[in-house]
Motif scaffolding. Structure first.
Motif, PDB file in Angstrom:
ATOM      1  N   LEU A 320       0.823  -1.205   0.000  1.00  0.00           N
ATOM      2  CA  LEU A 320       0.000   0.000   0.000  1.00  0.00           C
ATOM      3  C   LEU A 320       0.865   1.266   0.000  1.00  0.00           C
ATOM      4  O   LEU A 320       0.722   2.149  -0.851  1.00  0.00           O
ATOM      5  N   GLY A 321       1.775   1.348   0.967  1.00  0.00           N
ATOM      6  CA  GLY A 321       2.621   2.538   1.066  1.00  0.00           C
ATOM      7  C   GLY A 321       2.957   2.811   2.510  1.00  0.00           C
ATOM      8  O   GLY A 321       2.781   1.944   3.368  1.00  0.00           O
ATOM      9  N   GLY A 322       3.444   4.004   2.752  1.00  0.00           N
ATOM     10  CA  GLY A 322       3.848   4.304   4.120  1.00  0.00           C
ATOM     11  C   GLY A 322       3.861   5.785   4.387  1.00  0.00           C
ATOM     12  O   GLY A 322       3.778   6.611   3.468  1.00  0.00           O
ATOM     13  N   VAL A 323       3.929   6.090   5.671  1.00  0.00           N
ATOM     14  CA  VAL A 323       3.957   7.474   6.134  1.00  0.00           C
ATOM     15  C   VAL A 323       4.967   7.556   7.275  1.00  0.00           C
ATOM     16  O   VAL A 323       4.973   6.698   8.161  1.00  0.00           O
ATOM     17  N   ARG A 324       5.821   8.563   7.253  1.00  0.00           N
ATOM     18  CA  ARG A 324       6.568   8.921   8.466  1.00  0.00           C
ATOM     19  C   ARG A 324       6.578  10.431   8.553  1.00  0.00           C
ATOM     20  O   ARG A 324       6.700  11.109   7.521  1.00  0.00           O
ATOM     21  N   ILE A 325       6.441  10.937   9.755  1.00  0.00           N
ATOM     22  CA  ILE A 325       6.555  12.372   9.985  1.00  0.00           C
ATOM     23  C   ILE A 325       7.541  12.533  11.129  1.00  0.00           C
ATOM     24  O   ILE A 325       7.369  11.936  12.190  1.00  0.00           O
ATOM     25  N   GLU A 326       8.594  13.311  10.871  1.00  0.00           N
ATOM     26  CA  GLU A 326       9.687  13.429  11.838  1.00  0.00           C
ATOM     27  C   GLU A 326      10.021  14.894  12.057  1.00  0.00           C
ATOM     28  O   GLU A 326      10.311  15.623  11.110  1.00  0.00           O
ATOM     29  N   ASP A 327       9.974  15.288  13.328  1.00  0.00           N
ATOM     30  CA  ASP A 327      10.413  16.641  13.675  1.00  0.00           C
ATOM     31  C   ASP A 327      11.606  16.577  14.602  1.00  0.00           C
ATOM     32  O   ASP A 327      11.804  15.599  15.334  1.00  0.00           O
ATOM     33  N   LEU A 328      12.380  17.649  14.561  1.00  0.00           N
ATOM     34  CA  LEU A 328      13.560  17.800  15.418  1.00  0.00           C
ATOM     35  C   LEU A 328      13.164  18.736  16.559  1.00  0.00           C
ATOM     36  O   LEU A 328      12.681  19.850  16.317  1.00  0.00           O
ATOM     37  N   VAL A 329      13.349  18.270  17.778  1.00  0.00           N
ATOM     38  CA  VAL A 329      12.755  18.951  18.941  1.00  0.00           C
ATOM     39  C   VAL A 329      13.825  19.186  20.008  1.00  0.00           C
ATOM     40  O   VAL A 329      14.544  18.260  20.390  1.00  0.00           O
ATOM     41  N   LEU A 330      13.888  20.425  20.483  1.00  0.00           N
ATOM     42  CA  LEU A 330      14.780  20.770  21.597  1.00  0.00           C
ATOM     43  C   LEU A 330      13.985  20.700  22.893  1.00  0.00           C
ATOM     44  O   LEU A 330      12.886  21.278  22.990  1.00  0.00           O
ATOM     45  N   VAL A 331      14.510  19.992  23.882  1.00  0.00           N
ATOM     46  CA  VAL A 331      13.866  19.979  25.206  1.00  0.00           C
ATOM     47  C   VAL A 331      14.326  21.248  25.931  1.00  0.00           C
ATOM     48  O   VAL A 331      15.530  21.486  26.070  1.00  0.00           O
TER      49      VAL A 331
END
Ligand code: GLY
Ligand code: MN
Ligand code: MN
Length: 347
Positions: A320-331
Motif C-alpha cells: 500500500l505505502g507508508g507514512v513517516r513524519i519526523e520533527d527535530l525537537v529541543l527539550v
C-alpha cells in the motif's frame, strides 16, 4: 575540563582512549576525527593525528597534539598510561586495535567502557544547539526549494540530487544519513533510499533528510501527496500526524522517553496501525544522527533540558505505502521547541 574529569571518575578509570570519531571531535574540536584518536585524562586531551593534519590540528584544537602514525602514537601514549586504568570504547574499537593497545601498553590496565562521553553529549551547549539549528534551517530551506519538484513524473533520485544541491548551496558539508525518498509502495520501506522509480499520481512520498553543519546534524521527515490520494492513505497519514503531534506536546523535562514511545504507539494502535509502526519513536541528534537519548519502549532515558531529539512515528503497509513524519525537537526548561519548520501538509 572538569566535566571530563568527573566522567572518568564516575566510570572508574584514570584515562580514556577515544576512538569514536564524534567523541574525538567532542574532546578536541578537531574536524577530521576519522583520522585521529585522543587520550583523555583529568589533565585534558592529547590529540593523535598524522602529518596531513599538522596545521589543521594546530588551528582547530587547543588540545596537546602528537603528530605521527601508529605505532608511534601508541608508543607516545604508552608513557602517559603507565600504571593507569585506561578505558577504551568497547563499542567503537576493532579487535585488531584492541590487540595493539594490549601490545603497546603492557603497563596499563585496559577497561572496556561504553557511554562515558555519550552521556555528556546528551545535553547540548548553546553553541551545539545553534549548529543544530543551522543544520535544520538548511534542511527546511532545501525542502521548500525542492517541494515543487515532488510531483507525478519525477524520479526519486532526481529529488534526492536536488535536495543535496540546495543543501550544499546553503552551507551543508554533508548528509545526516542517506536520503530517503520513497513513493507509492516503496513508502512501506522505512529506509527506502531514493531509487530510479518515477512518482505517480495518487501516491504518498516519504522524504527523510538531514544536513551536516559545522559537524552537527539535523533530521526531518515529511510525507507529501502526489495528486489525489485514496481515503485509506489519508486516514493513515492523519493517524501518524495525530500520534506525532501528541508526542511532541508531551515533551518536557522529567518525562521518560519510553513513555513518549508508548503514547504515540497507543494512538497508532487505536487506529489499527500499531503493528505498522515498526521502529522506535525517535533518538537524540547532535554530532551523530543517532545518539542518546533513545526514544524506544525499553529506554531508561529521561528527558532533560538541552537534549535534542526526533519524534518520528510512522506506519508502513507493504503493498500500500507508508507514512513517516519526523520533527527535530529541543527539550527546554519548561517544555519543548520544535526546530524543524517545514509545513506538515494535510493530505
Ligand atoms: N531514517 C532514519 C532516521 O530518521 O532516524
Ligand atoms: Mn530522518
Ligand atoms: Mn531520525
Amino acid at each position: 575540563m572538569p566535566e571530563f574529569a568527573a566522567a572518568l571518575t564516575r566510570a572508574g578509570v584514570d584515562a580514556l582512549w577515544v576512538s569514536r570519531p564524534e567523541n574525538v571531535r567532542y574532546v578536541t574540536g578537531f574536524t577530521s576525527p576519522e583520522d585521529g584518536k585522543a587520550l583523555l585524562t583529568p589533565q585534558g586531551a592529547v590529540l593523535y593525528t598524522d602529518a596531513r593534519y599538522t596545521e589543521q590540528a594546530r588551528l582547530e584544537s587547543s588540545a596537546e597534539q602528537f603528530i605521527a602514525r601508529p605505532p608511534a602514537t601508541l608508543e607516545h601514549a604508552a608513557e602517559r598510561v603507565r600504571g593507569l586504568r585506561v578505558g577504551f570504547e568497547a563499542d567503537a574499537l576493532t579487535v585488531a586495535a584492541l590487540d595493539d593497545l594490549r601490545r603497546f601498553w603492557p603497563d596499563a590496565t585496559l577497561v572496556p567502557t561504553t557511554g562515558i562521553l555519550e552521556t555528556l553529549r546528551l545535553i547540548k551547549t548553546p553553541d551545539e544547539i545553534e549548529r543544530i539549528r543551522q543544520a535544520q534551517r538548511i534542511a527546511d530551506e532545501a525542502f521548500a526549494a525542492v517541494r515543487p519538484l515532488i510531483r507525478a513524473g519525477a524520479v526519486e533520485r532526481d529529488i534526492e540530487f536536488a535536495i543535496e544541491g540546495e543543501m550544499r548551496k546553503r552551507g551543508a558539508r554533508g548528509w545526516a544519513h542517506g536520503f530517503i525518498v520513497a513513493g507509492g509502495e516503496r513508502g512501506a520501506l522505512p529506509h527506502g533510499h531514493a531509487s530510479d522509480r518515477v512518482l505517480q499520481d495518487g501516491e504518498l512520498v516519504t522524504v527523510d533528510i538531514g544536513a551536516v553543519y559545522d559537524g552537527y546534524v539535523s533530521d526531518m521527515t515529511r510525507t507529501v501527496r502526489v495528486g489525489e490520494v485514496s481515503a485509506e492513505l489519508r486516514r493513515i497519514y492523519h493517524a501518524v500526524l495525530e500520534a506525532e503531534e501528541a508526542a511532541i506536546r508531551a515533551v518536557r523535562p522529567g518525562v521518560r522517553a519510553a513513555d513518549l514511545d508508548t503514547l504515540a504507539r497507543d494512538i497508532l494502535t487505536g487506529h489499527g496501525l500499531g503493528e505498522a509502526f515498526a521502529h522506535s519513536l525517535g533518538h537524540g541528534v547532535g554530532l551523530a544522527v543517532h545518539e542518546g537519548p533513545s526514544l524506544r519502549g525499553t529506554s531508561d532515558d529521561v528527558l532533560e533540558p538541552g537534549m535534542v531529539i526526533t519524534i518520528e512515528p510512522g506506519a508502513y503497509l507493504p503493498g500500500l505505502g507508508g507514512v513517516r513524519i519526523e520533527d527535530l525537537v529541543l527539550v527546554t526548561e519548561d517544555g519543548y521547541e520544535v526546530l524543524s519548520t517545514s509545513p506538515k501538509e494535510p493530505v
